[in-house]
Design a protein around this motif. Structure first.
Motif, PDB file in Angstrom:
ATOM      1  N   LEU A  20      -2.230  -1.090  25.609  1.00 16.92           N
ATOM      2  CA  LEU A  20      -1.664  -0.469  24.415  1.00 16.92           C
ATOM      3  C   LEU A  20      -2.571   0.602  23.828  1.00 16.92           C
ATOM      4  O   LEU A  20      -2.093   1.566  23.233  1.00 16.92           O
ATOM      5  CB  LEU A  20      -1.379  -1.544  23.359  1.00 16.92           C
ATOM      6  N   THR A  21      -3.894   0.452  23.988  1.00 19.97           N
ATOM      7  CA  THR A  21      -4.817   1.403  23.381  1.00 19.97           C
ATOM      8  C   THR A  21      -5.323   2.461  24.349  1.00 19.97           C
ATOM      9  O   THR A  21      -5.603   3.581  23.938  1.00 19.97           O
ATOM     10  CB  THR A  21      -6.049   0.671  22.803  1.00 19.97           C
ATOM     11  N   LEU A  22      -5.494   2.110  25.616  1.00 19.68           N
ATOM     12  CA  LEU A  22      -5.986   3.025  26.651  1.00 19.68           C
ATOM     13  C   LEU A  22      -7.327   3.660  26.292  1.00 19.68           C
ATOM     14  O   LEU A  22      -7.574   4.831  26.542  1.00 19.68           O
ATOM     15  CB  LEU A  22      -4.958   4.123  26.944  1.00 19.68           C
ATOM     16  N   ASP A  23      -8.216   2.852  25.709  1.00 17.58           N
ATOM     17  CA  ASP A  23      -9.517   3.355  25.285  1.00 17.58           C
ATOM     18  C   ASP A  23     -10.657   2.802  26.139  1.00 17.58           C
ATOM     19  O   ASP A  23     -11.799   3.192  25.970  1.00 17.58           O
ATOM     20  CB  ASP A  23      -9.734   2.991  23.816  1.00 17.58           C
ATOM     21  N   ILE A  55     -23.524 -10.241  26.770  1.00 16.93           N
ATOM     22  CA  ILE A  55     -24.328  -9.437  27.694  1.00 16.93           C
ATOM     23  C   ILE A  55     -23.443  -8.655  28.667  1.00 16.93           C
ATOM     24  O   ILE A  55     -23.630  -7.449  28.869  1.00 16.93           O
ATOM     25  CB  ILE A  55     -25.343 -10.323  28.440  1.00 16.93           C
ATOM     26  N   VAL A  56     -22.477  -9.337  29.274  1.00 16.59           N
ATOM     27  CA  VAL A  56     -21.600  -8.675  30.253  1.00 16.59           C
ATOM     28  C   VAL A  56     -20.760  -7.596  29.565  1.00 16.59           C
ATOM     29  O   VAL A  56     -20.629  -6.472  30.069  1.00 16.59           O
ATOM     30  CB  VAL A  56     -20.723  -9.700  31.005  1.00 16.59           C
ATOM     31  N   SER A  57     -20.196  -7.919  28.392  1.00 20.79           N
ATOM     32  CA  SER A  57     -19.391  -6.923  27.663  1.00 20.79           C
ATOM     33  C   SER A  57     -20.240  -5.715  27.286  1.00 20.79           C
ATOM     34  O   SER A  57     -19.813  -4.567  27.452  1.00 20.79           O
ATOM     35  CB  SER A  57     -18.788  -7.538  26.400  1.00 20.79           C
ATOM     36  N   GLY A  58     -21.429  -5.965  26.774  1.00 17.61           N
ATOM     37  CA  GLY A  58     -22.317  -4.864  26.397  1.00 17.61           C
ATOM     38  C   GLY A  58     -22.691  -4.006  27.581  1.00 17.61           C
ATOM     39  O   GLY A  58     -22.705  -2.776  27.493  1.00 17.61           O
ATOM     40  N   ALA A  59     -23.016  -4.649  28.701  1.00 17.23           N
ATOM     41  CA  ALA A  59     -23.381  -3.895  29.901  1.00 17.23           C
ATOM     42  C   ALA A  59     -22.209  -3.049  30.397  1.00 17.23           C
ATOM     43  O   ALA A  59     -22.389  -1.880  30.769  1.00 17.23           O
ATOM     44  CB  ALA A  59     -23.852  -4.848  31.000  1.00 17.23           C
ATOM     45  N   LEU A  60     -21.019  -3.619  30.380  1.00 20.12           N
ATOM     46  CA  LEU A  60     -19.849  -2.861  30.812  1.00 20.12           C
ATOM     47  C   LEU A  60     -19.572  -1.685  29.873  1.00 20.12           C
ATOM     48  O   LEU A  60     -19.231  -0.587  30.321  1.00 20.12           O
ATOM     49  CB  LEU A  60     -18.622  -3.771  30.905  1.00 20.12           C
ATOM     50  N   LEU A  61     -19.716  -1.925  28.562  1.00 19.96           N
ATOM     51  CA  LEU A  61     -19.479  -0.854  27.596  1.00 19.96           C
ATOM     52  C   LEU A  61     -20.488   0.282  27.740  1.00 19.96           C
ATOM     53  O   LEU A  61     -20.138   1.460  27.624  1.00 19.96           O
ATOM     54  CB  LEU A  61     -19.526  -1.406  26.168  1.00 19.96           C
ATOM     55  N   VAL A  62     -21.734  -0.063  27.998  1.00 20.71           N
ATOM     56  CA  VAL A  62     -22.786   0.952  28.069  1.00 20.71           C
ATOM     57  C   VAL A  62     -22.841   1.636  29.433  1.00 20.71           C
ATOM     58  O   VAL A  62     -23.026   2.847  29.520  1.00 20.71           O
ATOM     59  CB  VAL A  62     -24.156   0.323  27.722  1.00 20.71           C
ATOM     60  N   LEU A  63     -22.648   0.873  30.495  1.00 19.24           N
ATOM     61  CA  LEU A  63     -22.839   1.424  31.843  1.00 19.24           C
ATOM     62  C   LEU A  63     -21.552   1.884  32.523  1.00 19.24           C
ATOM     63  O   LEU A  63     -21.534   2.930  33.165  1.00 19.24           O
ATOM     64  CB  LEU A  63     -23.537   0.391  32.730  1.00 19.24           C
ATOM     65  N   VAL A  64     -20.489   1.100  32.410  1.00 21.36           N
ATOM     66  CA  VAL A  64     -19.273   1.385  33.179  1.00 21.36           C
ATOM     67  C   VAL A  64     -18.288   2.271  32.413  1.00 21.36           C
ATOM     68  O   VAL A  64     -17.715   3.202  32.987  1.00 21.36           O
ATOM     69  CB  VAL A  64     -18.592   0.066  33.618  1.00 21.36           C
ATOM     70  N   ARG A  65     -18.083   1.998  31.132  1.00 18.53           N
ATOM     71  CA  ARG A  65     -17.076   2.714  30.368  1.00 18.53           C
ATOM     72  C   ARG A  65     -17.292   4.227  30.364  1.00 18.53           C
ATOM     73  O   ARG A  65     -16.325   4.987  30.582  1.00 18.53           O
ATOM     74  CB  ARG A  65     -16.997   2.197  28.936  1.00 18.53           C
ATOM     75  N   PRO A  66     -18.504   4.752  30.125  1.00 19.71           N
ATOM     76  CA  PRO A  66     -18.657   6.220  30.132  1.00 19.71           C
ATOM     77  C   PRO A  66     -18.296   6.851  31.471  1.00 19.71           C
ATOM     78  O   PRO A  66     -17.674   7.913  31.524  1.00 19.71           O
ATOM     79  CB  PRO A  66     -20.143   6.429  29.812  1.00 19.71           C
ATOM     80  N   ILE A  67     -18.662   6.184  32.548  1.00 22.50           N
ATOM     81  CA  ILE A  67     -18.353   6.715  33.882  1.00 22.50           C
ATOM     82  C   ILE A  67     -16.848   6.683  34.124  1.00 22.50           C
ATOM     83  O   ILE A  67     -16.262   7.652  34.611  1.00 22.50           O
ATOM     84  CB  ILE A  67     -19.109   5.914  34.965  1.00 22.50           C
ATOM     85  N   ALA A  68     -16.209   5.558  33.780  1.00 17.23           N
ATOM     86  CA  ALA A  68     -14.760   5.433  33.971  1.00 17.23           C
ATOM     87  C   ALA A  68     -14.005   6.441  33.114  1.00 17.23           C
ATOM     88  O   ALA A  68     -13.054   7.078  33.584  1.00 17.23           O
ATOM     89  CB  ALA A  68     -14.315   4.010  33.649  1.00 17.23           C
ATOM     90  N   ALA A  69     -14.422   6.609  31.870  1.00 13.23           N
ATOM     91  CA  ALA A  69     -13.749   7.568  30.991  1.00 13.23           C
ATOM     92  C   ALA A  69     -13.910   8.985  31.515  1.00 13.23           C
ATOM     93  O   ALA A  69     -12.973   9.788  31.466  1.00 13.23           O
ATOM     94  CB  ALA A  69     -14.307   7.450  29.573  1.00 13.23           C
ATOM     95  N   LYS A  70     -15.085   9.312  32.027  1.00 17.31           N
ATOM     96  CA  LYS A  70     -15.323  10.651  32.585  1.00 17.31           C
ATOM     97  C   LYS A  70     -14.426  10.903  33.792  1.00 17.31           C
ATOM     98  O   LYS A  70     -13.830  11.970  33.916  1.00 17.31           O
ATOM     99  CB  LYS A  70     -16.791  10.771  32.975  1.00 17.31           C
ATOM    100  N   LEU A  72     -11.570   9.480  34.444  1.00 19.22           N
ATOM    101  CA  LEU A  72     -10.172   9.571  34.020  1.00 19.22           C
ATOM    102  C   LEU A  72      -9.858  10.929  33.412  1.00 19.22           C
ATOM    103  O   LEU A  72      -8.809  11.506  33.688  1.00 19.22           O
ATOM    104  CB  LEU A  72      -9.852   8.470  33.011  1.00 19.22           C
ATOM    105  N   THR A  73     -10.753  11.451  32.591  1.00 20.07           N
ATOM    106  CA  THR A  73     -10.468  12.742  31.956  1.00 20.07           C
ATOM    107  C   THR A  73     -10.645  13.907  32.922  1.00 20.07           C
ATOM    108  O   THR A  73      -9.924  14.891  32.823  1.00 20.07           O
ATOM    109  CB  THR A  73     -11.349  12.964  30.716  1.00 20.07           C
ATOM    110  N   ASN A  74     -11.572  13.808  33.855  1.00 23.60           N
ATOM    111  CA  ASN A  74     -11.771  14.897  34.821  1.00 23.60           C
ATOM    112  C   ASN A  74     -10.672  14.951  35.857  1.00 23.60           C
ATOM    113  O   ASN A  74     -10.400  15.996  36.421  1.00 23.60           O
ATOM    114  CB  ASN A  74     -13.121  14.753  35.526  1.00 23.60           C
ATOM    115  N   ARG A  75     -10.047  13.844  36.131  1.00 22.58           N
ATOM    116  CA  ARG A  75      -9.010  13.800  37.165  1.00 22.58           C
ATOM    117  C   ARG A  75      -7.623  14.113  36.615  1.00 22.58           C
ATOM    118  O   ARG A  75      -6.689  14.256  37.367  1.00 22.58           O
ATOM    119  CB  ARG A  75      -8.979  12.416  37.817  1.00 22.58           C
ATOM    120  N   THR A  76      -7.478  14.215  35.306  1.00 23.53           N
ATOM    121  CA  THR A  76      -6.180  14.495  34.721  1.00 23.53           C
ATOM    122  C   THR A  76      -6.031  15.996  34.575  1.00 23.53           C
ATOM    123  O   THR A  76      -6.746  16.614  33.796  1.00 23.53           O
ATOM    124  CB  THR A  76      -6.053  13.808  33.341  1.00 23.53           C
ATOM    125  N   PRO A  77      -5.105  16.613  35.328  1.00 20.59           N
ATOM    126  CA  PRO A  77      -4.964  18.068  35.240  1.00 20.59           C
ATOM    127  C   PRO A  77      -4.328  18.480  33.919  1.00 20.59           C
ATOM    128  O   PRO A  77      -3.571  17.724  33.321  1.00 20.59           O
ATOM    129  CB  PRO A  77      -4.037  18.396  36.412  1.00 20.59           C
TER     130      PRO A  77
END
Length: 145
Positions: A20-23, A55-70, A72-77
């Motif tokens: 619902l949020t896609l964030d 710990i797992v949530s924090g690690a995912l938020l700090v390490l994985v989320r920025p890469i995934a968001a990048k 997603l936005t770079n691949r959307t024409p």
């Protein structure tokens, strides 16, 4: 109810919330809940499950989320829609076009048109290029530009 099942349900609820949020925040928290579920399945204490979740949530938020968001936005024409799709197309002049007005035919549609510069004019039958659209009027220029 078993602790691992509560963590699994929590992960599912967070994953649905992510839809619902896609964030990508709730998805990372769902990953933390799955980590805590794993600790619960191994028989870990409640405090260990909570620490694992944090710990797992924090690690995912700090390490994985920025890469995934990048990614997603770079691949959307950039998608053009509405009148922006007309810019750059060519049309035939049906009624002489100058800076005060005229008519062009673009496909099956007829548009009001005007030139970009005050000294320009295009006689009927000329091919012009649409440079921009202002309301219901196409601003046109030489098709050779």
């Amino acid at each position: 109810m078993a602790a691992w099942l509560l963590w699994l349900i929590g992960a599912g609820v967070l994953a649905v919330g992510e839809m619902l949020t896609l964030d990508l925040v709730l998805l990372m928290l769902a990953g933390g809940a799955l980590g805590a579920m794993s600790v619960a399945l191994l028989g870990g204490a409640t405090w260990l499950q909570l620490i694992t979740f944090i710990i797992v949530s924090g690690a995912l938020l700090v390490l994985v989320r920025p890469i995934a968001a990048k990614h997603l936005t770079n691949r959307t024409p950039l998608q053009l829609d509405g009148v922006d799709t007309l810019i750059g197309q060519t049309a035939k002049v049906t009624q002489d076009v100058d800076s005060s007005g005229g008519r062009i035919r673009l496909g099956a549609d007829e548009w009001t048109a005007r030139t970009q510069h005050s000294g320009e004019s295009f006689p009927a039958g000329t091919t012009v290029r649409i440079l921009e659209v202002e309301g219901a009027t196409a601003v046109v220029g030489d098709a050779l530009e």
